[in-house]
Design a protein around this motif. Structure first.
Motif, PDB file in Angstrom:
ATOM      1  N   ARG A 120       0.815  -1.208   0.000  1.00 48.68           N
ATOM      2  CA  ARG A 120       0.000   0.000   0.000  1.00 48.68           C
ATOM      3  C   ARG A 120       0.855   1.267   0.000  1.00 48.68           C
ATOM      4  O   ARG A 120       0.483   2.275  -0.566  1.00 48.68           O
ATOM      5  CB  ARG A 120      -0.913  -0.038   1.227  1.00 48.68           C
ATOM      6  N   SER A 121       2.030   1.212   0.623  1.00 46.96           N
ATOM      7  CA  SER A 121       2.820   2.449   0.709  1.00 46.96           C
ATOM      8  C   SER A 121       4.310   2.231   0.416  1.00 46.96           C
ATOM      9  O   SER A 121       5.146   2.975   0.897  1.00 46.96           O
ATOM     10  CB  SER A 121       2.669   3.034   2.114  1.00 46.96           C
ATOM     11  N   TRP A 122       4.646   1.189  -0.327  1.00 47.60           N
ATOM     12  CA  TRP A 122       6.058   0.918  -0.651  1.00 47.60           C
ATOM     13  C   TRP A 122       6.118   0.117  -1.943  1.00 47.60           C
ATOM     14  O   TRP A 122       5.124  -0.455  -2.375  1.00 47.60           O
ATOM     15  CB  TRP A 122       6.731   0.119   0.479  1.00 47.60           C
ATOM     16  N   ILE A 132      -6.898  -1.696  -3.411  1.00 46.33           N
ATOM     17  CA  ILE A 132      -6.400  -2.197  -2.129  1.00 46.33           C
ATOM     18  C   ILE A 132      -7.350  -3.308  -1.726  1.00 46.33           C
ATOM     19  O   ILE A 132      -8.551  -3.089  -1.557  1.00 46.33           O
ATOM     20  CB  ILE A 132      -6.401  -1.084  -1.047  1.00 46.33           C
ATOM     21  N   TYR A 133      -6.818  -4.520  -1.616  1.00 45.68           N
ATOM     22  CA  TYR A 133      -7.674  -5.667  -1.299  1.00 45.68           C
ATOM     23  C   TYR A 133      -7.220  -6.396  -0.040  1.00 45.68           C
ATOM     24  O   TYR A 133      -7.956  -7.216   0.500  1.00 45.68           O
ATOM     25  CB  TYR A 133      -7.676  -6.662  -2.468  1.00 45.68           C
ATOM     26  N   MET A 134      -5.983  -6.113   0.385  1.00 48.78           N
ATOM     27  CA  MET A 134      -5.424  -6.822   1.537  1.00 48.78           C
ATOM     28  C   MET A 134      -5.085  -5.801   2.611  1.00 48.78           C
ATOM     29  O   MET A 134      -4.761  -4.654   2.284  1.00 48.78           O
ATOM     30  CB  MET A 134      -4.179  -7.580   1.059  1.00 48.78           C
ATOM     31  N   SER A 135      -5.148  -6.224   3.860  1.00 51.13           N
ATOM     32  CA  SER A 135      -4.776  -5.323   4.945  1.00 51.13           C
ATOM     33  C   SER A 135      -3.318  -4.900   4.772  1.00 51.13           C
ATOM     34  O   SER A 135      -2.546  -5.553   4.074  1.00 51.13           O
ATOM     35  CB  SER A 135      -4.965  -6.035   6.286  1.00 51.13           C
ATOM     36  N   ALA A 136      -2.965  -3.779   5.399  1.00 54.82           N
ATOM     37  CA  ALA A 136      -1.611  -3.237   5.243  1.00 54.82           C
ATOM     38  C   ALA A 136      -1.318  -2.351   6.450  1.00 54.82           C
ATOM     39  O   ALA A 136      -2.250  -1.896   7.131  1.00 54.82           O
ATOM     40  CB  ALA A 136      -1.538  -2.408   3.964  1.00 54.82           C
ATOM     41  N   PRO A 137      -0.028  -2.116   6.734  1.00 55.04           N
ATOM     42  CA  PRO A 137       0.283  -1.249   7.871  1.00 55.04           C
ATOM     43  C   PRO A 137      -0.409   0.109   7.716  1.00 55.04           C
ATOM     44  O   PRO A 137      -0.388   0.693   6.641  1.00 55.04           O
ATOM     45  CB  PRO A 137       1.806  -1.079   7.785  1.00 55.04           C
ATOM     46  N   GLY A 138      -1.070   0.531   8.788  1.00 55.82           N
ATOM     47  CA  GLY A 138      -1.751   1.822   8.768  1.00 55.82           C
ATOM     48  C   GLY A 138      -3.166   1.782   8.209  1.00 55.82           C
ATOM     49  O   GLY A 138      -3.900   2.766   8.302  1.00 55.82           O
ATOM     50  N   PRO A 183      -7.136   0.765   8.264  1.00 57.20           N
ATOM     51  CA  PRO A 183      -8.075   0.531   9.382  1.00 57.20           C
ATOM     52  C   PRO A 183      -8.384  -0.945   9.667  1.00 57.20           C
ATOM     53  O   PRO A 183      -8.887  -1.257  10.753  1.00 57.20           O
ATOM     54  CB  PRO A 183      -9.354   1.257   8.936  1.00 57.20           C
ATOM     55  N   THR A 184      -8.109  -1.841   8.732  1.00 63.27           N
ATOM     56  CA  THR A 184      -8.401  -3.267   8.967  1.00 63.27           C
ATOM     57  C   THR A 184      -7.310  -3.978   9.763  1.00 63.27           C
ATOM     58  O   THR A 184      -7.460  -5.173  10.069  1.00 63.27           O
ATOM     59  CB  THR A 184      -8.533  -4.021   7.623  1.00 63.27           C
ATOM     60  N   GLU A 185      -6.235  -3.285  10.100  1.00 65.79           N
ATOM     61  CA  GLU A 185      -5.088  -3.953  10.759  1.00 65.79           C
ATOM     62  C   GLU A 185      -5.455  -4.839  11.968  1.00 65.79           C
ATOM     63  O   GLU A 185      -5.112  -6.019  11.982  1.00 65.79           O
ATOM     64  CB  GLU A 185      -4.058  -2.913  11.179  1.00 65.79           C
ATOM     65  N   PRO A 186      -6.137  -4.279  12.989  1.00 71.62           N
ATOM     66  CA  PRO A 186      -6.440  -5.141  14.163  1.00 71.62           C
ATOM     67  C   PRO A 186      -7.301  -6.339  13.790  1.00 71.62           C
ATOM     68  O   PRO A 186      -7.091  -7.451  14.284  1.00 71.62           O
ATOM     69  CB  PRO A 186      -7.205  -4.209  15.116  1.00 71.62           C
ATOM     70  N   ASP A 187      -8.255  -6.115  12.890  1.00 69.60           N
ATOM     71  CA  ASP A 187      -9.140  -7.215  12.497  1.00 69.60           C
ATOM     72  C   ASP A 187      -8.377  -8.282  11.729  1.00 69.60           C
ATOM     73  O   ASP A 187      -8.622  -9.483  11.896  1.00 69.60           O
ATOM     74  CB  ASP A 187     -10.284  -6.668  11.635  1.00 69.60           C
ATOM     75  N   PHE A 188      -7.426  -7.875  10.893  1.00 64.69           N
ATOM     76  CA  PHE A 188      -6.669  -8.878  10.134  1.00 64.69           C
ATOM     77  C   PHE A 188      -5.802  -9.712  11.074  1.00 64.69           C
ATOM     78  O   PHE A 188      -5.631 -10.915  10.871  1.00 64.69           O
ATOM     79  CB  PHE A 188      -5.823  -8.233   9.023  1.00 64.69           C
ATOM     80  N   ARG A 189      -5.272  -9.064  12.112  1.00 63.68           N
ATOM     81  CA  ARG A 189      -4.471  -9.829  13.092  1.00 63.68           C
ATOM     82  C   ARG A 189      -5.341 -10.891  13.773  1.00 63.68           C
ATOM     83  O   ARG A 189      -4.924 -12.021  13.987  1.00 63.68           O
ATOM     84  CB  ARG A 189      -3.858  -8.883  14.125  1.00 63.68           C
ATOM     85  N   LYS A 190      -6.567 -10.495  14.086  1.00 65.17           N
ATOM     86  CA  LYS A 190      -7.505 -11.431  14.702  1.00 65.17           C
ATOM     87  C   LYS A 190      -7.811 -12.591  13.738  1.00 65.17           C
ATOM     88  O   LYS A 190      -7.822 -13.760  14.119  1.00 65.17           O
ATOM     89  CB  LYS A 190      -8.811 -10.668  15.004  1.00 65.17           C
TER      90      LYS A 190
END
Ligand code: BMA
Length: 356
Positions: free
Chosen positions: A53-55, A324-330, A332-339
């Motif tokens: 997403r950013s690199w 953007i289809y996958m979670s990425a650093p920064g 909003p889906t980050e915590p949910d993807f970790r779960k």
């Protein structure tokens, strides 16, 4: 009499055992995919180690790993442009880098899948130009037969270059001619009959396996959601190892996405059992993922009861921000993807690397 009976029995057991032993890199991967499927669903991501997403292009990075601590079990790569002798894919990725990442993914215990959006051989436009009767023209007797034969030769050469440092072939899931049930690609329904499509698939299969000796490909068949009849373009059991389906949410409609996933995966589960094939969600994603709990509450709720081998999320495109289809650093889906990643049945590289 008894001795003969035991002799025949043990011969049959031996024959049965040897028939089940994998003989090729592809058969080894199929056996492994079946073993992994018993543990859960592998998470996959297109172009995961190439950009996020950013690199972009930084070696060792991965949006998935930076969110949940591990690489996706499946990585997807795109070969469009290879047929023109280009050095980079239609998404700007060098083919040399793709080769390197497929080998690295294999060495860390992961799996790769390959897609191909070749240019339209009749018109010279990209894969999304459905005109020019292109499939008819690439088949025997068609105006593009010779040219297209060379394109397949280039594919064969590239695929055969996928080897470990000690020279062993790296198996991959090969998914050509995907989304044929739609009208947007030159191999799609706009100008191609199901019969012509089957010939194209079989021609590709025979050219790569027989002429090029590619015995390290697990062949995937993957229509798009909304198909009329899932098996309409099916070339036959001997050419296909895995049944896939591509389903996106482009409209931010969780209910419609869920209904499509449940409908299609119910059919795939049934057909997969009937034909003894693996099944997978070969492309998916909710564009931009506006729902922060999408991974656990929408996606996982929809798929968790189906025996799918893997799901491949499409790319976090460096060149088109809406993709953007996958979670990425920064994100909003980050915590949910970790779960999501912590669920017992969602598998990443470390979860599968010891499953042979
Ligand atoms: C599509 C989009 C395009 C891309 C193509 C091939 O779905 O992501 O931007 O060029 O796949 O990877």
């Amino acid at each position: 009499m008894k001795t003969i009976f035991y002799l025949v029995m043990s011969l049959m057991v031996c024959m049965g055992a040897s028939a089940a032993e994998p003989q090729t890199a592809a058969q080894e991967l199929i056996q492994r995919l079946k073993a992994i499927q018993k543990k859960g669903m592998m998470a996959g991501h297109q172009d995961d180690p190439m950009y996020g997403r950013s690199w972009k292009w930084e070696k060792g990075r991965s949006d998935v790993k930076e969110v949940c601590g591990d690489y996706p079990a499946v990585m997807g790569f795109e070969l469009g442009g290879l047929e023109l002798g280009r050095e980079t894919s239609i998404d700007g990725v060098p083919f040399a880098r793709i080769q390197e990442e497929i080998v690295d993914q294999h060495l860390r215990g992961g799996i790769s899948t390959v897609s191909w959006h070749p240019f339209n051989p009749s018109t010279g436009e990209n894969a999304w130009d459905p005109s020019g009767n292109a499939v008819k023209e690439v088949l025997k007797g068609g105006a593009q037969y010779e040219k297209f034969g060379k394109w397949l030769d280039m594919m064969g050469t590239f695929l055969n270059s996928l080897k470990t440092p000690d020279g062993k072939k790296v198996p991959v899931i090969f998914r050509p001619w995907h989304e044929m049930s739609g009208g947007w690609f030159w191999w799609g329904t706009k100008e191609t009959t199901p019969e012509q499509f089957k010939q194209l698939f079989i021609y590709t299969y025979e050219k790569l396996t027989q002429e090029h000796g590619c015995d390290h490909l697990v062949w995937a068949y993957s229509p798009n959601t909304g198909y009329k009849d899932y098996m309409e373009h099916y070339p036959g059991d001997e050419y296909v190892d895995l049944l896939g389906i591509d389903i996106y949410d482009f409209e931010h409609n969780n209910d419609k996405y869920t209904a499509n996933v449940k409908h299609d995966l119910t059919e795939l589960t049934r057909i997969g059992k009937e034909h003894d094939k693996l099944i997978a969600l070969t492309e998916t994603g909710a564009q931009r993922i506006p729902d922060p709990n999408w991974f656990t509450q929408v996606f996982w709720e929809a798929v968790k009861d189906f025996p799918i081998s893997y799901t491949l999320w499409w790319r976090n495109a460096w060149d088109t921000p809406k993709e953007i289809y996958m979670s990425a650093p920064g994100h909003p889906t980050e915590p949910d993807f970790r779960k999501f990643a912590k669920q017992k049945k969602t598998l990443f590289v470390k979860d599968i690397k010891n499953i042979k």
